[in-house]
Design a protein around this motif. Structure first.
Motif, PDB file in Angstrom:
ATOM      1  N   ASP A  13      -0.913   8.378  -6.916  1.00 57.81           N
ATOM      2  CA  ASP A  13      -0.484   7.980  -8.262  1.00 57.81           C
ATOM      3  C   ASP A  13       0.640   6.944  -8.183  1.00 57.81           C
ATOM      4  OD1 ASP A  13      -2.260   9.799  -9.430  1.00 57.81           O
ATOM      5  OD2 ASP A  13      -0.732  11.374  -9.571  1.00 57.81           O
ATOM      6  N   GLN A  14       1.580   7.167  -7.270  1.00 57.28           N
ATOM      7  CA  GLN A  14       2.693   6.232  -7.104  1.00 57.28           C
ATOM      8  C   GLN A  14       2.182   4.871  -6.640  1.00 57.28           C
ATOM      9  OE1 GLN A  14       5.746   7.904  -4.553  1.00 57.28           O
ATOM     10  NE2 GLN A  14       5.660   9.869  -5.624  1.00 57.28           N
ATOM     11  N   LEU A  15       1.236   4.875  -5.691  1.00 58.40           N
ATOM     12  CA  LEU A  15       0.664   3.624  -5.191  1.00 58.40           C
ATOM     13  C   LEU A  15      -0.036   2.869  -6.313  1.00 58.40           C
ATOM     14  CD1 LEU A  15      -0.003   1.701  -2.840  1.00 58.40           C
ATOM     15  CD2 LEU A  15      -2.018   3.127  -2.378  1.00 58.40           C
ATOM     16  N   ILE A  16      -0.802   3.574  -7.131  1.00 57.29           N
ATOM     17  CA  ILE A  16      -1.498   2.935  -8.247  1.00 57.29           C
ATOM     18  C   ILE A  16      -0.496   2.312  -9.210  1.00 57.29           C
ATOM     19  CG2 ILE A  16      -2.908   3.403 -10.302  1.00 57.29           C
ATOM     20  CD1 ILE A  16      -4.396   5.513  -8.543  1.00 57.29           C
ATOM     21  N   LYS A  22       2.256  -6.621 -12.818  1.00 52.24           N
ATOM     22  CA  LYS A  22       1.730  -7.999 -12.851  1.00 52.24           C
ATOM     23  C   LYS A  22       2.091  -8.781 -11.598  1.00 52.24           C
ATOM     24  CE  LYS A  22       0.799  -9.539 -17.456  1.00 52.24           C
ATOM     25  NZ  LYS A  22       1.029 -10.504 -18.479  1.00 52.24           N
ATOM     26  N   SER A  23       3.299  -8.560 -11.082  1.00 49.57           N
ATOM     27  CA  SER A  23       3.745  -9.328  -9.916  1.00 49.57           C
ATOM     28  C   SER A  23       3.220  -8.755  -8.604  1.00 49.57           C
ATOM     29  CB  SER A  23       5.274  -9.381  -9.872  1.00 49.57           C
ATOM     30  OG  SER A  23       5.807  -8.073  -9.762  1.00 49.57           O
ATOM     31  N   GLY A  24       2.758  -7.504  -8.596  1.00 46.70           N
ATOM     32  CA  GLY A  24       2.264  -6.885  -7.376  1.00 46.70           C
ATOM     33  C   GLY A  24       3.390  -6.536  -6.421  1.00 46.70           C
ATOM     34  N   ASN A  25       3.034  -6.074  -5.237  1.00 46.27           N
ATOM     35  CA  ASN A  25       3.998  -5.692  -4.207  1.00 46.27           C
ATOM     36  C   ASN A  25       3.451  -6.038  -2.841  1.00 46.27           C
ATOM     37  OD1 ASN A  25       6.443  -4.057  -5.190  1.00 46.27           O
ATOM     38  ND2 ASN A  25       4.772  -3.219  -6.427  1.00 46.27           N
ATOM     39  N   ASP A  26       4.365  -6.300  -1.904  1.00 41.04           N
ATOM     40  CA  ASP A  26       3.937  -6.583  -0.535  1.00 41.04           C
ATOM     41  C   ASP A  26       3.855  -5.274   0.256  1.00 41.04           C
ATOM     42  OD1 ASP A  26       6.616  -6.475   1.315  1.00 41.04           O
ATOM     43  OD2 ASP A  26       7.070  -7.171  -0.721  1.00 41.04           O
ATOM     44  N   ILE A  27       3.172  -5.314   1.387  1.00 46.50           N
ATOM     45  CA  ILE A  27       2.948  -4.128   2.217  1.00 46.50           C
ATOM     46  C   ILE A  27       4.272  -3.486   2.639  1.00 46.50           C
ATOM     47  CG2 ILE A  27       2.174  -3.378   4.515  1.00 46.50           C
ATOM     48  CD1 ILE A  27      -0.126  -3.569   2.672  1.00 46.50           C
ATOM     49  N   LYS A  28       5.224  -4.292   3.044  1.00 42.59           N
ATOM     50  CA  LYS A  28       6.495  -3.761   3.539  1.00 42.59           C
ATOM     51  C   LYS A  28       7.221  -2.954   2.461  1.00 42.59           C
ATOM     52  CE  LYS A  28      10.576  -5.146   6.139  1.00 42.59           C
ATOM     53  NZ  LYS A  28      11.286  -6.255   6.780  1.00 42.59           N
ATOM     54  N   SER A  29       7.304  -3.492   1.242  1.00 44.06           N
ATOM     55  CA  SER A  29       8.009  -2.770   0.180  1.00 44.06           C
ATOM     56  C   SER A  29       7.207  -1.553  -0.288  1.00 44.06           C
ATOM     57  CB  SER A  29       8.352  -3.690  -0.989  1.00 44.06           C
ATOM     58  OG  SER A  29       7.202  -4.155  -1.627  1.00 44.06           O
ATOM     59  N   LEU A  30       5.884  -1.657  -0.340  1.00 42.48           N
ATOM     60  CA  LEU A  30       5.062  -0.499  -0.705  1.00 42.48           C
ATOM     61  C   LEU A  30       5.281   0.636   0.294  1.00 42.48           C
ATOM     62  CD1 LEU A  30       1.660  -2.221  -1.594  1.00 42.48           C
ATOM     63  CD2 LEU A  30       3.129  -0.971  -3.179  1.00 42.48           C
ATOM     64  N   LEU A  34       6.990   4.357  -0.484  1.00 40.12           N
ATOM     65  CA  LEU A  34       6.162   5.554  -0.343  1.00 40.12           C
ATOM     66  C   LEU A  34       6.512   6.376   0.894  1.00 40.12           C
ATOM     67  CD1 LEU A  34       2.768   3.910  -1.331  1.00 40.12           C
ATOM     68  CD2 LEU A  34       4.080   5.538  -2.690  1.00 40.12           C
ATOM     69  N   GLY A  35       7.305   5.816   1.795  1.00 43.27           N
ATOM     70  CA  GLY A  35       7.644   6.526   3.022  1.00 43.27           C
ATOM     71  C   GLY A  35       6.491   6.571   4.012  1.00 43.27           C
ATOM     72  N   TRP A  36       5.636   5.564   3.962  1.00 43.23           N
ATOM     73  CA  TRP A  36       4.470   5.474   4.832  1.00 43.23           C
ATOM     74  C   TRP A  36       4.635   4.334   5.823  1.00 43.23           C
ATOM     75  CZ3 TRP A  36       0.176   5.356   0.528  1.00 43.23           C
ATOM     76  CH2 TRP A  36      -0.040   6.645   0.049  1.00 43.23           C
ATOM     77  N   GLN A  37       3.880   4.401   6.919  1.00 44.80           N
ATOM     78  CA  GLN A  37       3.788   3.255   7.810  1.00 44.80           C
ATOM     79  C   GLN A  37       2.834   2.244   7.172  1.00 44.80           C
ATOM     80  OE1 GLN A  37       2.888   4.311  11.842  1.00 44.80           O
ATOM     81  NE2 GLN A  37       4.537   5.826  11.939  1.00 44.80           N
ATOM     82  N   GLN A  38       2.954   0.986   7.594  1.00 46.33           N
ATOM     83  CA  GLN A  38       2.164  -0.071   6.950  1.00 46.33           C
ATOM     84  C   GLN A  38       0.660   0.144   7.092  1.00 46.33           C
ATOM     85  OE1 GLN A  38       3.654  -3.991   7.911  1.00 46.33           O
ATOM     86  NE2 GLN A  38       5.763  -3.358   7.557  1.00 46.33           N
ATOM     87  N   HIS A  39       0.201   0.641   8.229  1.00 41.71           N
ATOM     88  CA  HIS A  39      -1.243   0.854   8.392  1.00 41.71           C
ATOM     89  C   HIS A  39      -1.734   1.975   7.472  1.00 41.71           C
ATOM     90  CE1 HIS A  39       0.359   3.756  11.362  1.00 41.71           C
ATOM     91  NE2 HIS A  39      -0.712   4.459  11.076  1.00 41.71           N
ATOM     92  N   THR A  40      -0.877   2.937   7.160  1.00 42.94           N
ATOM     93  CA  THR A  40      -1.241   4.011   6.232  1.00 42.94           C
ATOM     94  C   THR A  40      -1.370   3.459   4.818  1.00 42.94           C
ATOM     95  OG1 THR A  40      -0.050   5.584   7.627  1.00 42.94           O
ATOM     96  CG2 THR A  40      -0.564   6.291   5.376  1.00 42.94           C
ATOM     97  N   THR A  41      -0.475   2.546   4.454  1.00 41.79           N
ATOM     98  CA  THR A  41      -0.527   1.918   3.130  1.00 41.79           C
ATOM     99  C   THR A  41      -1.810   1.112   2.983  1.00 41.79           C
ATOM    100  OG1 THR A  41       1.879   1.801   3.110  1.00 41.79           O
ATOM    101  CG2 THR A  41       0.715   0.407   1.531  1.00 41.79           C
ATOM    102  N   ARG A  42      -2.171   0.358   4.012  1.00 46.01           N
ATOM    103  CA  ARG A  42      -3.419  -0.422   3.969  1.00 46.01           C
ATOM    104  C   ARG A  42      -4.630   0.499   3.830  1.00 46.01           C
ATOM    105  NH1 ARG A  42      -0.889  -2.695   8.166  1.00 46.01           N
ATOM    106  NH2 ARG A  42       0.117  -4.685   7.843  1.00 46.01           N
ATOM    107  N   ALA A  43      -4.624   1.618   4.558  1.00 48.06           N
ATOM    108  CA  ALA A  43      -5.731   2.578   4.491  1.00 48.06           C
ATOM    109  C   ALA A  43      -5.828   3.182   3.090  1.00 48.06           C
ATOM    110  CB  ALA A  43      -5.550   3.674   5.534  1.00 48.06           C
ATOM    111  N   ALA A  44      -4.692   3.478   2.476  1.00 48.28           N
ATOM    112  CA  ALA A  44      -4.684   4.035   1.115  1.00 48.28           C
ATOM    113  C   ALA A  44      -5.241   3.018   0.125  1.00 48.28           C
ATOM    114  CB  ALA A  44      -3.272   4.459   0.726  1.00 48.28           C
TER     115      ALA A  44
END
Length: 89
Positions: A13-16, A22-30, A34-44
């Protein structure tokens, strides 16, 4: 009088919500939010795509950081509300 239980806010829900701006977010800030590693964010995000969300990667012309955002969400069953509204490109 009954108390209705509050719906638990999940990481999905937080990721959505973060991708619904409108401006979106980059992988690093996401990942940091969320307290995730970047590869986990990409998988989500891949999981969101499989669930019917249209997640776009916007790369700035000047070579800046790519940002991701949701431009449309899957069709919702009648009687429910959409979590994310589509934003015009």
């Amino acid at each position: 009088m009954t108390n209705s239980p509050k719906k638990r806010t999940t990481k999905k829900d937080q990721l959505i919500k973060l991708l619904g701006t409108k401006s979106g977010n980059d992988i690093k800030s996401l990942s940091a939010k969320l307290g995730w590693q970047q590869h986990t964010t990409r998988a989500a995000m891949s999981g969101l795509r499989k669930a019917g969300f249209e997640v776009v990667n916007e790369k700035p012309a000047n070579g800046g950081i790519s940002k991701y955002r949701i431009v449309s969400s899957p069709a919702m069953p009648q009687g429910t509300t959409a979590v994310v509204e589509a934003h015009g490109a």
